[in-house]
Design an enzyme around this catalytic site. Structure first.
Site, PDB file in Angstrom:
ATOM      1  N   GLY A  10      11.123 -69.518  51.621  1.00 21.19           N
ATOM      2  CA  GLY A  10      11.767 -68.357  52.179  1.00 21.19           C
ATOM      3  C   GLY A  10      12.788 -68.745  53.427  1.00 21.19           C
ATOM      4  N   GLY A  20      14.689 -66.812  55.068  1.00 22.28           N
ATOM      5  CA  GLY A  20      15.216 -65.690  55.980  1.00 22.28           C
ATOM      6  C   GLY A  20      14.699 -65.968  57.481  1.00 22.28           C
ATOM      7  N   ALA A  42      12.143 -65.880  59.436  1.00 17.63           N
ATOM      8  CA  ALA A  42      10.879 -66.576  59.823  1.00 17.63           C
ATOM      9  C   ALA A  42      10.731 -68.012  59.389  1.00 17.63           C
ATOM     10  CB  ALA A  42       9.762 -65.698  59.211  1.00 17.63           C
ATOM     11  N   GLY A  43      11.315 -67.982  58.078  1.00 14.48           N
ATOM     12  CA  GLY A  43      11.299 -69.666  57.508  1.00 14.48           C
ATOM     13  C   GLY A  43      12.121 -70.470  58.244  1.00 14.48           C
ATOM     14  N   GLN A  80       5.312 -48.911  55.281  1.00 14.99           N
ATOM     15  CA  GLN A  80       6.398 -48.121  56.363  1.00 14.99           C
ATOM     16  C   GLN A  80       7.057 -47.489  55.451  1.00 14.99           C
ATOM     17  OE1 GLN A  80       8.902 -49.783  59.586  1.00 14.99           O
ATOM     18  NE2 GLN A  80       7.363 -48.400  60.520  1.00 14.99           N
ATOM     19  N   HIS A 137      10.759 -45.680  56.153  1.00 16.82           N
ATOM     20  CA  HIS A 137      11.506 -45.561  57.213  1.00 16.82           C
ATOM     21  C   HIS A 137      12.075 -44.131  56.920  1.00 16.82           C
ATOM     22  CE1 HIS A 137      15.247 -45.780  59.601  1.00 16.82           C
ATOM     23  NE2 HIS A 137      14.647 -46.941  60.121  1.00 16.82           N
ATOM     24  N   LEU A 157      19.332 -48.187  53.809  1.00 19.84           N
ATOM     25  CA  LEU A 157      19.095 -47.670  55.435  1.00 19.84           C
ATOM     26  C   LEU A 157      19.850 -47.214  56.290  1.00 19.84           C
ATOM     27  CD1 LEU A 157      16.228 -48.132  56.953  1.00 19.84           C
ATOM     28  CD2 LEU A 157      17.518 -50.121  58.123  1.00 19.84           C
ATOM     29  N   ARG A 188       8.321 -44.126  63.379  1.00 18.02           N
ATOM     30  CA  ARG A 188       8.583 -43.979  62.050  1.00 18.02           C
ATOM     31  C   ARG A 188       7.590 -43.115  61.106  1.00 18.02           C
ATOM     32  NH1 ARG A 188      11.649 -49.846  60.931  1.00 18.02           N
ATOM     33  NH2 ARG A 188      13.249 -49.307  62.512  1.00 18.02           N
ATOM     34  N   HIS A 247      10.359 -49.016  53.155  1.00 16.41           N
ATOM     35  CA  HIS A 247      11.053 -50.104  54.270  1.00 16.41           C
ATOM     36  C   HIS A 247      10.243 -51.283  54.375  1.00 16.41           C
ATOM     37  CE1 HIS A 247      13.886 -51.239  57.170  1.00 16.41           C
ATOM     38  NE2 HIS A 247      12.948 -51.042  57.953  1.00 16.41           N
ATOM     39  N   GLU A 304       7.635 -61.033  57.725  1.00 20.13           N
ATOM     40  CA  GLU A 304       6.924 -60.014  57.017  1.00 20.13           C
ATOM     41  C   GLU A 304       5.948 -60.196  55.925  1.00 20.13           C
ATOM     42  OE1 GLU A 304      10.069 -57.188  55.923  1.00 20.13           O
ATOM     43  OE2 GLU A 304       8.772 -55.836  54.823  1.00 20.13           O
ATOM     44  N   ARG A 317       4.734 -50.055  62.273  1.00 17.62           N
ATOM     45  CA  ARG A 317       5.612 -50.825  63.156  1.00 17.62           C
ATOM     46  C   ARG A 317       6.608 -50.213  63.745  1.00 17.62           C
ATOM     47  NH1 ARG A 317      10.508 -53.378  62.314  1.00 17.62           N
ATOM     48  NH2 ARG A 317      10.946 -52.783  60.103  1.00 17.62           N
ATOM     49  N   SER A 319      10.168 -56.153  63.889  1.00 22.20           N
ATOM     50  CA  SER A 319      10.064 -56.885  63.063  1.00 22.20           C
ATOM     51  C   SER A 319      10.850 -58.310  63.332  1.00 22.20           C
ATOM     52  CB  SER A 319      10.161 -56.326  61.681  1.00 22.20           C
ATOM     53  OG  SER A 319      10.452 -57.279  60.699  1.00 22.20           O
ATOM     54  N   LEU A 320      12.010 -58.113  63.443  1.00 23.34           N
ATOM     55  CA  LEU A 320      12.847 -59.458  63.754  1.00 23.34           C
ATOM     56  C   LEU A 320      12.146 -60.426  64.953  1.00 23.34           C
ATOM     57  CD1 LEU A 320      16.406 -58.012  63.576  1.00 23.34           C
ATOM     58  CD2 LEU A 320      15.556 -59.209  61.889  1.00 23.34           C
TER      59      LEU A 320
HETATM   60  C1  LIG Z   1      17.901 -52.828  55.611  1.00 19.80           C
HETATM   61  C2  LIG Z   1      17.146 -53.366  56.492  1.00 19.80           C
HETATM   62  C3  LIG Z   1      17.316 -53.182  57.926  1.00 19.80           C
HETATM   63  C4  LIG Z   1      16.207 -53.900  58.938  1.00 19.80           C
HETATM   64  N1  LIG Z   1      16.536 -53.667  60.379  1.00 19.80           N
HETATM   65  C5  LIG Z   1      15.568 -54.258  61.231  1.00 19.80           C
HETATM   66  C6  LIG Z   1      15.969 -54.284  62.466  1.00 19.80           C
HETATM   67  O1  LIG Z   1      17.120 -53.844  62.770  1.00 19.80           O
HETATM   68  N2  LIG Z   1      15.334 -54.743  63.296  1.00 19.80           N
HETATM   69  C7  LIG Z   1      13.875 -55.256  62.924  1.00 19.80           C
HETATM   70  O2  LIG Z   1      13.392 -55.747  63.800  1.00 19.80           O
HETATM   71  N3  LIG Z   1      13.721 -55.295  61.752  1.00 19.80           N
HETATM   72  C8  LIG Z   1      14.643 -54.657  60.700  1.00 19.80           C
HETATM   73  N4  LIG Z   1      14.135 -55.045  59.269  1.00 19.80           N
HETATM   74  C9  LIG Z   1      12.960 -55.791  58.987  1.00 19.80           C
HETATM   75  C10 LIG Z   1      13.415 -56.988  58.902  1.00 19.80           C
HETATM   76  O3  LIG Z   1      14.636 -57.545  58.639  1.00 19.80           O
HETATM   77  C11 LIG Z   1      12.669 -57.764  57.830  1.00 19.80           C
HETATM   78  O4  LIG Z   1      11.246 -57.699  58.122  1.00 19.80           O
HETATM   79  C12 LIG Z   1      12.676 -59.422  58.377  1.00 19.80           C
HETATM   80  O5  LIG Z   1      13.953 -59.684  58.492  1.00 19.80           O
HETATM   81  C13 LIG Z   1      11.919 -60.276  57.190  1.00 19.80           C
HETATM   82  O6  LIG Z   1      12.334 -61.473  57.379  1.00 19.80           O
HETATM   83  P1  LIG Z   1      11.523 -62.547  56.626  1.00 19.80           P
HETATM   84  O7  LIG Z   1      12.016 -63.923  56.950  1.00 19.80           O
HETATM   85  O8  LIG Z   1       9.914 -62.451  56.792  1.00 19.80           O
HETATM   86  O9  LIG Z   1      11.800 -62.507  54.954  1.00 19.80           O
HETATM   87  P2  LIG Z   1      13.371 -62.358  54.214  1.00 19.80           P
HETATM   88  O10 LIG Z   1      14.274 -62.240  55.142  1.00 19.80           O
HETATM   89  O11 LIG Z   1      13.004 -60.928  53.430  1.00 19.80           O
HETATM   90  O12 LIG Z   1      13.342 -63.594  53.399  1.00 19.80           O
HETATM   91  C14 LIG Z   1      12.512 -63.594  52.261  1.00 19.80           C
HETATM   92  C15 LIG Z   1      12.602 -65.141  51.629  1.00 19.80           C
HETATM   93  O13 LIG Z   1      11.964 -65.592  50.827  1.00 19.80           O
HETATM   94  C16 LIG Z   1      12.547 -66.041  49.681  1.00 19.80           C
HETATM   95  N5  LIG Z   1      11.698 -65.992  48.487  1.00 19.80           N
HETATM   96  C17 LIG Z   1      10.949 -64.692  48.195  1.00 19.80           C
HETATM   97  N6  LIG Z   1      10.068 -64.810  47.105  1.00 19.80           N
HETATM   98  C18 LIG Z   1      10.109 -66.029  46.605  1.00 19.80           C
HETATM   99  C19 LIG Z   1       9.984 -66.967  45.599  1.00 19.80           C
HETATM  100  N7  LIG Z   1       9.020 -66.475  44.519  1.00 19.80           N
HETATM  101  N8  LIG Z   1      10.681 -68.267  45.484  1.00 19.80           N
HETATM  102  C20 LIG Z   1      11.416 -68.629  46.220  1.00 19.80           C
HETATM  103  N9  LIG Z   1      11.859 -67.928  47.384  1.00 19.80           N
HETATM  104  C21 LIG Z   1      11.287 -66.717  47.543  1.00 19.80           C
HETATM  105  C22 LIG Z   1      13.795 -65.140  49.310  1.00 19.80           C
HETATM  106  O14 LIG Z   1      14.912 -65.697  48.594  1.00 19.80           O
HETATM  107  C23 LIG Z   1      14.415 -64.938  51.124  1.00 19.80           C
HETATM  108  O15 LIG Z   1      14.849 -66.338  51.178  1.00 19.80           O
HETATM  109  C24 LIG Z   1      15.034 -54.432  58.574  1.00 19.80           C
HETATM  110  C25 LIG Z   1      15.011 -54.447  57.083  1.00 19.80           C
HETATM  111  C26 LIG Z   1      15.952 -53.710  55.891  1.00 19.80           C
HETATM  112  C27 LIG Z   1      15.469 -53.811  54.714  1.00 19.80           C
END
Ligand SMILES: Cc1cc2nc3c(=O)[nH]c(=O)nc-3n(C[C@H](O)[C@H](O)[C@H](O)COP(=O)(O)OP(=O)(O)OC[C@H]3O[C@@H](n4cnc5c(N)ncnc54)[C@H](O)[C@@H]3O)c2cc1C
Length: 575
Positions: free
Chosen positions: A10, A12, A14-15, A231, A233, A243, A277, A348, A378, A389, A394-395
């Site tokens: 991942g 994103g 967190a990773g 959740q 939204h 969104l 929410r 969401h 997440e 939440r 979440s960020l």
């Molecule tokens: C439109 C939108 C707006 C948002 N706005 C806000 C906000 O303003 N404030 C807030 O706090 N939260 C917000 N959130 C929630 C927040 O953005 C997410 O919860 C958070 O960014 C998740 O980050 P993450 O690092 O956990 O995963 P993600 O950013 O979802 O990244 C997941 C990663 O895992 C990888 N991956 C997944 N499965 C596999 C696999 N099988 N093999 C290889 N790679 C894989 C993907 O390629 C990606 O790189 C929003 C969410 C959305 C959808």
């Protein structure tokens, strides 16, 4: 076979944040990040409204304790309060740290980081970069990864977690470009695979949010925690579901029904549009059910309500929430300066997930930890969000627990060795799985099956739930599983076979959907986002506890785990 000390799935928030922390503390540790998308395309990049922290730039009365209380109340008292304390105490520091990495936050007149109002937060504490906050943060993190020598595997689809006797030993992955299979052996595996919005037909999430990490963990024998809490939204743009950030209401927009009334005064008079929410989504759903929704021609009785920004004026709309204006304009042809936007709830966020302790270590059960397996973001459930939440938490969770987990991995990995396993057997198993998918001789199109599954989840496990509905949903899942065997793929090749990836993602979606429905059926109360019409009250004596659901092909076993309550005693939740 490839080998890295630490492999993080991942790219994103967190990773990336975890990878960076490991490298900062121990530059000699060999860290790899694997992602099925380019890291910059992770769903984190789409985050809009902001990230919460009690910096006190706008509101000097704010404190981490107030932030913790709002979070726990928002969670309907299901959050683990030790985890919430860490989240809120570390929040100001992670924001300053992001700023030092180069993240460009929006500013106040005096040059300090600006902070806006957000649902369920009693103080203005959400930091933001206009309504493109995720974009601003993720770009800096990914740049910093490269600078710190992290190896990045882009567009590799991870198919399997290699977990034997509770010990993670590596992962198995498929290169989307050419179909090559590889194993990475590692001392530590960390999952940061994001959410599962694509389990539902209408979602704010990107196409890659298919819950792969959750499904892989469950299949490997790890329980999933609190999966019933999905959740919705309140303000997904109708009909597409993308969104419209809560920041729009944070900046003053109104929700109005077909009668032109701000109906939130009937549901949360003290917080109005800035209620949490779960409450706002239920209110919108009830207004629509009562015939006070709107049709596209403006007549009453339709499937959405209005989000009205007109009184905010062009200057404010274009400086504070320009991206939301653009989305509505581009996707449904609404100019929000002059017309209200059509909105309704959209799937969401995943409150539950892979259970972890406050160090980011994955649990094998209520009282046992795995070895070598960590998770954050997440996909993980350290339970700071409990049953619901709050926006902008979440960020924050991604960066706080990304950092904490990175820190713990940096020391944990020092004493760990690579473990042996039968790599050939894993590769053979993966090859067979792919061949059997490619050689399917059925008559059902995969895309059609996915759509039916997503429609069924929305119908049977949406904003409101009942036993009869959920049982019907589970029965349909059995039919979908049988139909999956009858599906076929148009593309039998190995070059950029996205249909094959979608077939594997559908397997993840189906496992996750079954876990959600089963956990929801077993929780006979209403709490946070889990709202049952047959059990309308919160039931602390019987259900103030976390669900732990164990997956097996034979069926799902549901157990429970206590909630950590050490600051705030559960009370009735009113706004
Ligand atoms: C439109 C939108 C707006 C948002 N706005 C806000 C906000 O303003 N404030 C807030 O706090 N939260 C917000 N959130 C929630 C927040 O953005 C997410 O919860 C958070 O960014 C998740 O980050 P993450 O690092 O956990 O995963 P993600 O950013 O979802 O990244 C997941 C990663 O895992 C990888 N991956 C997944 N499965 C596999 C696999 N099988 N093999 C290889 N790679 C894989 C993907 O390629 C990606 O790189 C929003 C969410 C959305 C959808």
């Amino acid at each position: 076979m490839l080998q890295h000390d630490v492999v993080i799935i991942g790219g994103g928030l967190a990773g990336c944040r975890a990878a960076l922390e490991i490298k900062r503390l121990t530059p000699t540790v060999d860290v790899a990040v694997v992602a099925k998308t380019h890291p910059i395309r992770s769903h984190s990049v789409a985050a809009q409204g902001g990230i919460a922290a009690s910096l006190k730039n706008v509101d000097p009365k704010d404190s981490w304790e107030a932030h913790a209380f709002d979070t726990v109340k928002g969670s309907d008292y299901l959050a683990d309060q030790d985890a919430v304390a860490l989240l809120t105490q570390e929040a100001p520091d992670v924001i300053i740290d992001l700023e030092h990495m180069g993240v460009l936050f929006s500013r106040l007149e005096d040059g300090k980081i600006a902070q806006r109002a957000f649902g369920g937060h009693t103080h203005n504490r959400t930091c933001y970069a206009a309504d493109k906050t995720g974009h601003a943060i993720l770009h800096e993190l990914v740049n910093n990864l490269r600078r710190n020598g992290v190896t990045i595997y882009t567009e590799w689809y991870v198919m399997q977690l290699i977990l034997e006797d509770g010990e993670a030993k590596g992962i198995l992955m498929y290169r989307i470009e050419d179909g090559k299979l590889e194993i990475i052996r590692s001392k530590v595996v960390m999952f940061a695979t994001g959410g599962y919005g694509r389990v539902f037909n209408t979602t704010s999430n990107d196409y890659a949010s298919t819950g792969d990490g959750l499904a892989m963990s469950a299949i490997a024998g790890v329980p999933l925690e609190d999966m019933e809490f999905v959740q919705f939204h309140p303000t997904g743009l109708y009909p597409v579901g993308v969104l419209i950030s809560e920041a729009v209401r944070g900046e003053g927009a109104y929700l109005i029904n077909s009668q032109g009334r701000r109906f939130m005064e009937d549901y949360a008079p003290s917080r109005m549009e800035l209620a949490p929410r779960d409450i706002t989504s239920r209110a919108i759903t009830l207004e629509i059910r009562a015939g006070r929704g709107v049709h596209l021609d403006g007549s009453p009785g339709g499937p959405f309500v209005y989000l009205d920004l007109r009184h905010m004026g062009e200057e404010k709309i274009m400086s504070r929430v320009p991206f939301c204006w653009e989305e509505a304009h581009r996707l449904v042809g609404v100019d929000a300066i002059y017309e209200p936007m059509p909105v309704r709830p959209t799937a969401h966020y995943c409150m539950g997930g892979i259970p972890v302790n406050t160090q980011g270590r994955v649990r094998l059960s209520g009282d046992r930890l795995t070895e070598g397996f960590f998770a954050a973001g997440e996909c993980a459930c350290v339970s700071v969000h409990g049953a619901n939440r709050l926006g902008s938490n979440s960020l924050l969770e991604c960066v706080v627990y990304g950092r904490i987990t990175g820190r713990n991995i940096a020391s944990y990995v020092q004493d760990r060795k690579f473990s042996d396993f039968d790599a050939q057997a894993y590769l053979e198993g993966a090859k067979q799985r792919i061949e059997s998918l490619l050689n399917k001789k059925g008559t059902i199109r995969l895309g059609a099956l996915r759509q039916q599954f997503q429609d069924s989840m929305a119908e049977h496990c949406g904003v409101f739930r009942t036993e009869a509905l959920m049982k019907e949903g589970l029965a349909q899942i059995e039919q979908f599983k049988a139909q999956y065997e009858q599906a076929y793929l148009d593309d039998q090749g190995s070059c950029w076979n996205t249909e094959l990836i979608e077939a594997m993602e559908l397997q993840s979606i189906m496992v996750v959907g079954e876990m959600i429905l089963t956990s929801a059926l077993n929780r006979k109360e209403s709490r946070g986002a889990h709202s049952r019409e047959d059990y309308t009250k919160r039931d602390d004596p019987n259900f103030l506890k976390h669900t732990l659901a164990y997956y097996s092909a034979a069926g799902i076993d549901v157990q429970y785990m206590p909630v950590v309550i050490n600051m705030f005693e559960p009370k009735e939740r009113k706004y």
